[in-house]
Design an enzyme around this catalytic site. Structure first.
Site, PDB file in Angstrom:
ATOM      1  N   GLN A   1      34.903  26.051  56.321  1.00 35.57           N
ATOM      2  CA  GLN A   1      36.153  26.669  55.869  1.00 35.57           C
ATOM      3  C   GLN A   1      37.092  26.913  57.052  1.00 35.57           C
ATOM      4  OE1 GLN A   1      36.494  30.854  54.491  1.00 35.57           O
ATOM      5  NE2 GLN A   1      37.401  30.016  52.625  1.00 35.57           N
TER       6      GLN A   1
ATOM      7  N   TYR B   1      45.803  36.115  53.260  1.00 34.02           N
ATOM      8  CA  TYR B   1      45.900  35.661  54.649  1.00 34.02           C
ATOM      9  C   TYR B   1      47.174  34.801  54.780  1.00 34.02           C
ATOM     10  CZ  TYR B   1      41.213  37.288  56.097  1.00 34.02           C
ATOM     11  OH  TYR B   1      40.127  38.064  56.433  1.00 34.02           O
TER      12      TYR B   1
ATOM     13  N   GLY C   1      27.904  33.341  45.886  1.00 33.22           N
ATOM     14  CA  GLY C   1      27.999  33.908  47.227  1.00 33.22           C
ATOM     15  C   GLY C   1      26.770  34.719  47.564  1.00 33.22           C
TER      16      GLY C   1
ATOM     17  N   CYS D   1      20.560  39.775  43.799  1.00 32.20           N
ATOM     18  CA  CYS D   1      21.492  40.495  44.675  1.00 32.20           C
ATOM     19  C   CYS D   1      21.891  41.735  43.892  1.00 32.20           C
ATOM     20  CB  CYS D   1      22.723  39.628  44.950  1.00 32.20           C
ATOM     21  SG  CYS D   1      24.143  40.573  45.530  1.00 32.20           S
TER      22      CYS D   1
ATOM     23  N   CYS E   1      25.365  45.522  46.307  1.00 30.54           N
ATOM     24  CA  CYS E   1      25.575  46.797  46.995  1.00 30.54           C
ATOM     25  C   CYS E   1      26.542  46.663  48.162  1.00 30.54           C
ATOM     26  CB  CYS E   1      24.237  47.319  47.501  1.00 30.54           C
ATOM     27  SG  CYS E   1      23.456  46.239  48.728  1.00 30.54           S
TER      28      CYS E   1
ATOM     29  N   CYS F   1      20.771  41.739  54.695  1.00 34.04           N
ATOM     30  CA  CYS F   1      20.750  41.855  53.240  1.00 34.04           C
ATOM     31  C   CYS F   1      19.833  43.005  52.842  1.00 34.04           C
ATOM     32  CB  CYS F   1      20.275  40.550  52.607  1.00 34.04           C
ATOM     33  SG  CYS F   1      20.175  40.645  50.813  1.00 34.04           S
TER      34      CYS F   1
ATOM     35  N   LYS G   1      24.387  49.592  37.054  1.00 31.00           N
ATOM     36  CA  LYS G   1      23.392  49.480  38.135  1.00 31.00           C
ATOM     37  C   LYS G   1      22.172  48.697  37.676  1.00 31.00           C
ATOM     38  CE  LYS G   1      23.331  53.124  41.202  1.00 31.00           C
ATOM     39  NZ  LYS G   1      23.411  54.534  41.640  1.00 31.00           N
TER      40      LYS G   1
HETATM   41  C1  FAD Z   1      19.892  59.157  41.352  1.00 25.57           C
HETATM   42  C2  FAD Z   1      19.802  58.261  42.544  1.00 25.57           C
HETATM   43  C3  FAD Z   1      20.635  57.160  42.621  1.00 25.57           C
HETATM   44  C4  FAD Z   1      20.557  56.304  43.706  1.00 25.57           C
HETATM   45  N1  FAD Z   1      21.367  55.212  43.744  1.00 25.57           N
HETATM   46  C5  FAD Z   1      21.287  54.373  44.781  1.00 25.57           C
HETATM   47  C6  FAD Z   1      22.113  53.238  44.854  1.00 25.57           C
HETATM   48  O1  FAD Z   1      22.937  52.997  43.994  1.00 25.57           O
HETATM   49  N2  FAD Z   1      21.998  52.417  45.914  1.00 25.57           N
HETATM   50  C7  FAD Z   1      21.093  52.654  46.896  1.00 25.57           C
HETATM   51  O2  FAD Z   1      21.014  51.861  47.831  1.00 25.57           O
HETATM   52  N3  FAD Z   1      20.303  53.719  46.872  1.00 25.57           N
HETATM   53  C8  FAD Z   1      20.377  54.584  45.843  1.00 25.57           C
HETATM   54  N4  FAD Z   1      19.581  55.689  45.814  1.00 25.57           N
HETATM   55  C9  FAD Z   1      18.603  55.868  46.899  1.00 25.57           C
HETATM   56  C10 FAD Z   1      17.399  54.941  46.719  1.00 25.57           C
HETATM   57  O3  FAD Z   1      16.947  54.997  45.399  1.00 25.57           O
HETATM   58  C11 FAD Z   1      16.313  55.305  47.701  1.00 25.57           C
HETATM   59  O4  FAD Z   1      16.842  55.202  49.008  1.00 25.57           O
HETATM   60  C12 FAD Z   1      15.078  54.441  47.583  1.00 25.57           C
HETATM   61  O5  FAD Z   1      14.558  54.444  46.283  1.00 25.57           O
HETATM   62  C13 FAD Z   1      14.020  54.886  48.570  1.00 25.57           C
HETATM   63  O6  FAD Z   1      12.867  54.103  48.397  1.00 25.57           O
HETATM   64  P1  FAD Z   1      11.425  54.631  48.843  1.00 25.57           P
HETATM   65  O7  FAD Z   1      10.465  53.575  48.438  1.00 25.57           O
HETATM   66  O8  FAD Z   1      11.443  55.046  50.241  1.00 25.57           O
HETATM   67  O9  FAD Z   1      11.172  55.960  48.017  1.00 25.57           O
HETATM   68  P2  FAD Z   1      11.156  56.260  46.448  1.00 25.57           P
HETATM   69  O10 FAD Z   1      12.002  55.323  45.697  1.00 25.57           O
HETATM   70  O11 FAD Z   1      11.448  57.702  46.324  1.00 25.57           O
HETATM   71  O12 FAD Z   1       9.658  55.983  46.027  1.00 25.57           O
HETATM   72  C14 FAD Z   1       8.612  56.826  46.443  1.00 25.57           C
HETATM   73  C15 FAD Z   1       7.453  56.662  45.479  1.00 25.57           C
HETATM   74  O13 FAD Z   1       6.323  57.351  45.990  1.00 25.57           O
HETATM   75  C16 FAD Z   1       5.647  57.968  44.898  1.00 25.57           C
HETATM   76  N5  FAD Z   1       4.848  59.068  45.430  1.00 25.57           N
HETATM   77  C17 FAD Z   1       5.293  60.225  45.990  1.00 25.57           C
HETATM   78  N6  FAD Z   1       4.246  60.969  46.374  1.00 25.57           N
HETATM   79  C18 FAD Z   1       3.118  60.288  46.051  1.00 25.57           C
HETATM   80  C19 FAD Z   1       1.740  60.541  46.211  1.00 25.57           C
HETATM   81  N7  FAD Z   1       1.313  61.647  46.759  1.00 25.57           N
HETATM   82  N8  FAD Z   1       0.872  59.626  45.757  1.00 25.57           N
HETATM   83  C20 FAD Z   1       1.283  58.473  45.185  1.00 25.57           C
HETATM   84  N9  FAD Z   1       2.588  58.199  45.001  1.00 25.57           N
HETATM   85  C21 FAD Z   1       3.487  59.083  45.446  1.00 25.57           C
HETATM   86  C22 FAD Z   1       6.789  58.431  44.022  1.00 25.57           C
HETATM   87  O14 FAD Z   1       6.333  58.688  42.687  1.00 25.57           O
HETATM   88  C23 FAD Z   1       7.720  57.245  44.096  1.00 25.57           C
HETATM   89  O15 FAD Z   1       7.412  56.302  43.103  1.00 25.57           O
HETATM   90  C24 FAD Z   1      19.644  56.572  44.745  1.00 25.57           C
HETATM   91  C25 FAD Z   1      18.816  57.705  44.682  1.00 25.57           C
HETATM   92  C26 FAD Z   1      18.907  58.551  43.603  1.00 25.57           C
HETATM   93  C27 FAD Z   1      18.040  59.767  43.561  1.00 25.57           C
HETATM   94  C1  FMN Z   2      29.746  39.081  53.748  1.00 27.31           C
HETATM   95  C2  FMN Z   2      30.848  38.327  53.062  1.00 27.31           C
HETATM   96  C3  FMN Z   2      31.736  37.586  53.821  1.00 27.31           C
HETATM   97  C4  FMN Z   2      32.754  36.858  53.198  1.00 27.31           C
HETATM   98  N1  FMN Z   2      33.543  36.051  53.952  1.00 27.31           N
HETATM   99  C5  FMN Z   2      34.398  35.193  53.336  1.00 27.31           C
HETATM  100  C6  FMN Z   2      35.037  34.182  54.087  1.00 27.31           C
HETATM  101  O1  FMN Z   2      34.831  34.034  55.294  1.00 27.31           O
HETATM  102  N2  FMN Z   2      35.873  33.350  53.418  1.00 27.31           N
HETATM  103  C7  FMN Z   2      36.100  33.456  52.073  1.00 27.31           C
HETATM  104  O2  FMN Z   2      36.858  32.660  51.532  1.00 27.31           O
HETATM  105  N3  FMN Z   2      35.495  34.411  51.343  1.00 27.31           N
HETATM  106  C8  FMN Z   2      34.621  35.259  51.925  1.00 27.31           C
HETATM  107  N4  FMN Z   2      33.909  36.160  51.173  1.00 27.31           N
HETATM  108  C9  FMN Z   2      34.104  36.229  49.704  1.00 27.31           C
HETATM  109  C10 FMN Z   2      33.045  35.350  49.010  1.00 27.31           C
HETATM  110  O3  FMN Z   2      33.304  33.988  49.280  1.00 27.31           O
HETATM  111  C11 FMN Z   2      33.012  35.537  47.481  1.00 27.31           C
HETATM  112  O4  FMN Z   2      34.285  35.290  46.944  1.00 27.31           O
HETATM  113  C12 FMN Z   2      32.548  36.919  47.059  1.00 27.31           C
HETATM  114  O5  FMN Z   2      31.395  37.296  47.763  1.00 27.31           O
HETATM  115  C13 FMN Z   2      32.276  36.949  45.545  1.00 27.31           C
HETATM  116  O6  FMN Z   2      31.270  36.054  45.184  1.00 27.31           O
HETATM  117  P1  FMN Z   2      29.764  36.575  44.858  1.00 27.31           P
HETATM  118  O7  FMN Z   2      29.880  37.648  43.841  1.00 27.31           O
HETATM  119  O8  FMN Z   2      29.049  35.364  44.340  1.00 27.31           O
HETATM  120  O9  FMN Z   2      29.208  37.083  46.137  1.00 27.31           O
HETATM  121  C14 FMN Z   2      32.906  36.907  51.787  1.00 27.31           C
HETATM  122  C15 FMN Z   2      32.023  37.676  51.038  1.00 27.31           C
HETATM  123  C16 FMN Z   2      30.987  38.366  51.648  1.00 27.31           C
HETATM  124  C17 FMN Z   2      30.025  39.134  50.806  1.00 27.31           C
HETATM  125  S1  SF4 Z   3      23.373  43.271  51.036  1.00 27.19           S
HETATM  126 FE1  SF4 Z   3      23.500  43.811  48.853  1.00 27.19          FE
HETATM  127  S2  SF4 Z   3      25.372  42.782  48.132  1.00 27.19           S
HETATM  128 FE2  SF4 Z   3      24.885  41.893  50.112  1.00 27.19          FE
HETATM  129  S3  SF4 Z   3      23.735  40.062  49.540  1.00 27.19           S
HETATM  130 FE3  SF4 Z   3      22.226  41.656  49.934  1.00 27.19          FE
HETATM  131  S4  SF4 Z   3      21.843  42.606  47.935  1.00 27.19           S
HETATM  132 FE4  SF4 Z   3      23.699  41.376  47.742  1.00 27.19          FE
END
Ligand code: FAD
Ligand code: FMN
Ligand code: SF4
Length: 640
Positions: free
Chosen positions: A105, A177, A320, A344, A347, A363, A431
């Site tokens: 590109q 751009y 992508g 994917c 996020c 990733c 989600k």
């Molecule tokens: C409501 C909510 C929404 C979230 N949304 C996002 C999001 O959109 N994007 C994102 O990136 N992150 C999100 N997070 C954070 C993400 O879920 C955590 O960072 C991730 O799950 C951590 O993973 P982990 O494996 O370390 O712990 P956890 O997912 O907490 O898993 C730990 C596991 O250990 C088990 N366990 C605990 N103690 C014991 C024991 N003594 N014996 C056996 N098993 C045990 C538990 O039951 C659990 O299953 C969210 C968190 C919450 C609470």
């Molecule tokens: C990390 C990252 C870098 C990107 N860089 C470019 C780029 O250099 N040129 C471009 O045209 N689009 C770029 N994009 C946009 C992607 O080409 C694409 O349009 C976008 O990720 C949506 O597609 P997807 O949902 O399949 O990921 C980028 C996207 C991501 C996630």
């Molecule tokens: S970091 Fe998240 S959004 Fe980016 S490629 Fe990985 S899973 Fe997909």
């Protein structure tokens, strides 16, 4: 779905004179893996080449063709001198050795979108536009002779690509751009032959297409066009069709339909809030208007890609981030292994998030990204019995990697299902990809030497761990409950229990506007509840990546979530919540109060198990995001 269900996506096809093994094109994504001079590194070549079998054609991220009028940002690829050729040659050879094809590109630069404003060198543009972020900076309209120089630089860059054996060239015409600044009347107010009519506004792009064709005869040329800028005054699909027709007339071989702009950056990197197939709305319009092939993209699912190609809505599936997450995307479809594609989760955490801070692409769900040469899952020298405590993302990924390396794994989980906190976190429809991740691990572990013991709570002295050669502890977190009067009341529900089906009244106050509280509020408001979020800080979900946050806040506003930032919860009572803010105490009426004050690591068990030699990973070390937990789980198992 049987493999034949994807027969249209997987059909061999020609693009111009180029034979491709299927209709999947990995759309351009910058990697930040280049060297200091913006040239391809072996690491970057390995990352791209890993994807050679997962798509018919793989595009690189953007490469600048000139620094004549704009400084090329560090980290951006560049093909502006012959020094780029050796890297390009390695790239082409790596693809051809794997039977794949690769496109490069090229960009004319960022213009009004440039990151670093150099006071000595005004940003360039079609007209005297203001910088997209800083309205005090006015751009310098390119002179006609400068336009000609840039066009010439495209020809030279194309020559270099052809000389290196690259298979195709893509022109970066989107995201506002420089080329896009010429295409759109919102940025182009020129009165010369490069402004005014559609034909004039497209002249720069048309000359670039011609120059690229001249520099690289026979190579197919594609163009990425943002067909909907998604901001007031920006381009609409109807206007974009006229532009697409001009580009076709200029000799284009493929139109890549895309959406967004810096003003609507969430469409450039669509987060999970935008949902499946979020940029497919107008693809058909372009297919019907043009005779050249058309590509659609944006959170595209295999099923939608298949149905759109089968229905004649588009010709190519633009994939992508799904190809970052799983480099074998199309290969797995071809092998009838749709359910083995690692999802994917949209996020943006370690792909876009890393790029924004100049770090190499990573990733959240695929810890081998950018480390394709180092993180090869070879058999361990000494197979071990590995005990993993906790079946959240960290534990599950550790189990998968350990088993793939030949270890025998036992996973102990106190709950009745896999996934840890991911399970409640994934209840909102937007989600759902987090849920797909749990199903993916379930499926991967089923074929591996992993025994999962659900409903088994491990304590410091549990005999289950006695025979283990290695212990990985991934027990996550426990909720924080600050000493607020009434927080132990009957009308209070912890956010995880709220996700898992606790009784919830119509009026809700969510205490805590971090990501979990904010997403929960959106889910509930969309389901018809009346939700207020109370947050002590000045903003909602401050740790969320800017792009995702833009969408979250827009969705909150559209759904009608009430956000009360800068307010502290001081009391929970039978009528709701009392909060204190700049204007003094306020009572907010609620039927249910949701406690989302955050979490703290489950340190007691971690420390006890560390005394037995355990390695701790994931949220139980430091609460973070799912990507951090997965990457930590991978690393611990890889090190065994
Ligand atoms: C409501 C909510 C929404 C979230 N949304 C996002 C999001 O959109 N994007 C994102 O990136 N992150 C999100 N997070 C954070 C993400 O879920 C955590 O960072 C991730 O799950 C951590 O993973 P982990 O494996 O370390 O712990 P956890 O997912 O907490 O898993 C730990 C596991 O250990 C088990 N366990 C605990 N103690 C014991 C024991 N003594 N014996 C056996 N098993 C045990 C538990 O039951 C659990 O299953 C969210 C968190 C919450 C609470
Ligand atoms: C990390 C990252 C870098 C990107 N860089 C470019 C780029 O250099 N040129 C471009 O045209 N689009 C770029 N994009 C946009 C992607 O080409 C694409 O349009 C976008 O990720 C949506 O597609 P997807 O949902 O399949 O990921 C980028 C996207 C991501 C996630
Ligand atoms: S970091 Fe998240 S959004 Fe980016 S490629 Fe990985 S899973 Fe997909």
């Amino acid at each position: 779905m049987p493999a034949t269900a994807f027969s249209h996506v997987l059909e061999p096809v020609t693009l111009g004179s180029l034979q491709l093994r299927n209709r999947v094109i990995m759309v351009p994504m910058g990697t930040e893996m280049g060297d200091h001079d913006g040239h391809l590194t072996d690491r970057e070549v390995a990352y791209y080449a890993e994807r050679a079998a997962g798509a018919g054609l793989v595009c690189t991220g953007i490469n600048a063709v000139t620094d004549d009028y704009e400084v090329i940002n560090e980290g951006l690829g560049r093909v502006d001198t012959d020094a780029a050729i050796p890297g390009l040659r390695k790239l082409a050879e790596a693809f051809h050795a794997r039977g794949g094809a690769v496109s490069v590109q090229l960009t004319a630069g960022l213009g009004r979108n440039i990151n670093n404003i150099d006071p000595e060198r005004l940003p360039i543009s079609a007209s005297d536009n203001t910088h997209w972020l800083d309205p005090s900076v006015r751009c310098r309209p390119l002179e006609t002779h400068e336009i000609k120089v840039i066009v010439q630089r495209f020809k030279e860059a194309a020559e270099r690509c052809a000389q290196a054996g690259i298979d195709a060239i893509d022109i970066h015409g989107h995201t506002g751009y420089v080329i896009d600044q010429f295409l759109s009347p919102v940025w182009n107010r020129r009165t010369d032959e490069y402004g005014g009519s559609v034909e004039n506004r497209c002249r720069f792009a048309a000359e670039i297409i011609a120059a690229v064709k001249e520099g690289a005869p026979g190579l197919p040329v594609s163009f990425r066009l943002s067909v909907d800028h998604h901001f007031e005054g920006g381009r609409t699909p109807a206007e974009s069709v006229e532009i697409a027709r001009q580009l076709e007339a200029a000799g284009l071989d493929l139109l890549m339909v895309d959406e967004g702009s810096y003003e609507a950056m969430d469409y450039v990197f669509p987060p999970y809030y935008l949902g499946d197939n979020c940029m497919m709305g107008s693809v058909r319009m372009f297919k019907e208007a043009l005779s050249i092939p058309v590509l659609g993209c944006g959170n595209l699912t295999p099923e939608r890609a298949e149905s759109a190609i089968a229905a004649g809505e588009m010709d190519f599936a633009g994939i992508g981030r799904a190809l970052i997450a799983d480099p074998e995307w199309a290969l797995k479809l071809a092998e009838g292994r749709r359910e083995d594609i690692r999802p994917c989760i949209r996020c943006n955490q370690l792909c876009v998030g890393n790029a924004f801070v100049g770090q190499p692409l990573g990733c959240a769900v695929n810890p081998t990204v950018g480390k394709e040469r180092e993180r090869v899952l070879t058999p361990a020298a000494t197979p071990k019995r590995v005990a993993i405590v906790g079946a959240g993302p960290a534990g599950l990924e550790a189990a998968r990697v350990a088993a793939l390396r030949g270890h025998t794994v036992d996973v102990y989980e106190k709950g009745e299902q896999l996934g840890g906190v991911l399970w409640p976190a994934a209840t909102p429809e937007f989600k759902k990809e987090l849920r797909s991740m749990i199903f993916w691990w379930e499926r991967q572990l089923a074929d591996l030497p992993v025994t999962v013991h659900l409903g088994t709570e491990i304590a410091a002295d549990s005999p289950e761990l006695d025979g283990a050669d290695a212990i990985i502890v991934a027990v996550g977190t426990e909720p924080v409950a600050p000493p607020i009067p009434g927080l132990d009341g009957d009308n209070v529900v912890e956010v995880i229990d709220a996700h898992l089906g606790a009784d919830l009244g119509h009026r809700m106050v969510v205490c805590g506007g971090g990501l979990s509280g904010a997403d929960f509020a959106l889910e509930m408001q969309e389901k018809g509840h009346d939700v207020t979020v109370v947050e002590m800080a000045d903003g909602i979900a401050p740790d969320l990546l800017m792009i995702n946050r833009i969408t979250l806040l827009r969705d909150h506003a559209e759904a009608g979530v009430t956000l009360l930032t800068g307010h502290r919860v001081v009391e929970v009572n039978a009528a709701g919540v009392k909060v204190d803010g700049p204007d003094g105490p306020v009572q907010i009426a609620a039927d249910t109060v949701v406690s989302a004050f955050g979490v703290r690591p489950a340190t007691a068990l971690v420390e006890a198990l560390q005394a037995r030699g355990a390695v701790a990973v994931g949220d139980c070390v430091k609460p973070a995001k799912v990507g951090d937990a997965i990457n930590a789980g991978f690393e611990a198992a890889f090190a065994l």
